[in-house]
Design an enzyme around this catalytic site. Sequence first.
Site, short mmCIF file in Angstrom:
data_model
loop_
_atom_site.label_atom_id
_atom_site.label_comp_id
_atom_site.label_asym_id
_atom_site.label_seq_id
_atom_site.Cartn_x
_atom_site.Cartn_y
_atom_site.Cartn_z
N LYS A 5 0.82 -1.22 0.00
CA LYS A 5 0.00 0.00 0.00
C LYS A 5 0.86 1.27 0.00
O LYS A 5 2.07 1.22 0.26
CB LYS A 5 -0.92 -0.05 1.22
CG LYS A 5 -1.88 -1.24 1.19
CD LYS A 5 -2.84 -1.19 2.37
CE LYS A 5 -3.80 -2.36 2.35
NZ LYS A 5 -4.80 -2.26 3.45
N HIS B 180 -2.00 -5.53 1.73
CA HIS B 180 -3.29 -6.19 1.62
C HIS B 180 -3.07 -7.66 1.30
O HIS B 180 -2.16 -7.99 0.55
CB HIS B 180 -4.10 -5.54 0.48
CG HIS B 180 -5.31 -6.35 0.08
ND1 HIS B 180 -6.48 -6.30 0.78
CD2 HIS B 180 -5.50 -7.26 -0.92
CE1 HIS B 180 -7.36 -7.13 0.22
NE2 HIS B 180 -6.79 -7.72 -0.82
N TYR C 50 -12.73 -1.79 -3.16
CA TYR C 50 -13.17 -1.84 -1.76
C TYR C 50 -14.68 -1.67 -1.61
O TYR C 50 -15.15 -1.31 -0.53
CB TYR C 50 -12.43 -0.77 -0.94
CG TYR C 50 -10.98 -1.17 -0.65
CD1 TYR C 50 -10.70 -2.23 0.21
CD2 TYR C 50 -9.92 -0.49 -1.23
CE1 TYR C 50 -9.38 -2.60 0.49
CE2 TYR C 50 -8.60 -0.85 -0.95
CZ TYR C 50 -8.35 -1.91 -0.09
OH TYR C 50 -7.05 -2.28 0.19
N ASN D 208 -1.91 0.26 6.78
CA ASN D 208 -1.38 -1.01 7.31
C ASN D 208 -0.49 -1.77 6.32
O ASN D 208 -0.37 -2.99 6.39
CB ASN D 208 -2.50 -1.87 7.88
CG ASN D 208 -3.50 -2.30 6.83
OD1 ASN D 208 -3.39 -1.91 5.68
ND2 ASN D 208 -4.46 -3.13 7.22
N GLU E 267 -9.70 -10.52 -7.31
CA GLU E 267 -8.80 -9.37 -7.13
C GLU E 267 -7.64 -9.44 -8.12
O GLU E 267 -7.18 -8.41 -8.64
CB GLU E 267 -8.31 -9.31 -5.69
CG GLU E 267 -9.43 -8.97 -4.71
CD GLU E 267 -9.05 -9.11 -3.24
OE1 GLU E 267 -7.89 -9.47 -2.93
OE2 GLU E 267 -9.94 -8.84 -2.39
P1 CMP Z 1 -7.37 -4.61 4.06
O1 CMP Z 1 -7.50 -5.81 4.90
O2 CMP Z 1 -6.43 -4.56 2.97
O3 CMP Z 1 -8.80 -4.26 3.46
C1 CMP Z 1 -9.71 -3.41 4.10
C2 CMP Z 1 -8.97 -2.24 4.63
O4 CMP Z 1 -9.75 -1.30 5.33
C3 CMP Z 1 -7.98 -2.71 5.68
O5 CMP Z 1 -6.97 -3.41 5.04
C4 CMP Z 1 -7.57 -1.42 6.33
O6 CMP Z 1 -6.60 -0.72 5.57
C5 CMP Z 1 -8.89 -0.65 6.25
N1 CMP Z 1 -9.53 -0.64 7.55
C6 CMP Z 1 -10.07 -1.68 8.20
N2 CMP Z 1 -10.58 -1.28 9.38
C7 CMP Z 1 -10.34 0.05 9.47
C8 CMP Z 1 -10.62 1.04 10.44
N3 CMP Z 1 -11.26 0.72 11.58
N4 CMP Z 1 -10.21 2.30 10.20
C9 CMP Z 1 -9.60 2.61 9.03
N5 CMP Z 1 -9.31 1.71 8.07
C10 CMP Z 1 -9.66 0.45 8.29
#
Ligand code: CMP
Length: 139
Positions: A11, A117, A51, A114, A128
């Site tokens: 990311k 993914h 998303y 984070n 995907e």
């Molecule tokens: P990912 O698992 O790639 O896919 C969904 C994404 O939503 C997740 O990673 C995070 O980057 C984001 N995400 C999930 N929960 C939260 C949250 N509580 N606040 C902000 N972003 C979130």
Amino acid sequence: MATNRTFTMLKPDAIENGHMGKIIDMIINAGFSIKAMKYTQLSEAQAKEFYAVHAERPFYGELVEYMTSGPIVAAILEKDNAVADFRTLIGATNPAEAAEGTIRKAYAESIGRNAVHGSDSDENAANEGVFHFAANEIF
Ligand code: CMP
């Protein structure tokens, strides 16, 4: 039966913080082989579609803004038990809960930013992968 492919994105925070090479190294060292890879930037429309499952969540707008804020690396990875093993390698969504030795423990900034993914099912991994790659870009 589990398939042997999963899909990942490194990311924008991971790229911005200079962690692209180290994360790709961790992925390869964990036994994954790269079947497709590209360095690209998502458009708003692409991020919204990717998303869409989170469209009703309060963080959707922030997520789309963040995922379009800079380049990403998208990849299709192969290994036995790829989806589950890759989710183990990346660690919990929230880096505060991610286990020692995981990519998110080492490189993620926060639950929103984070670093990486990983697909959560074989079906999503296939969808995907096709979302990001044409047939002649997958090996
Ligand atoms: P990912 O698992 O790639 O896919 C969904 C994404 O939503 C997740 O990673 C995070 O980057 C984001 N995400 C999930 N929960 C939260 C949250 N509580 N606040 C902000 N972003 C979130």
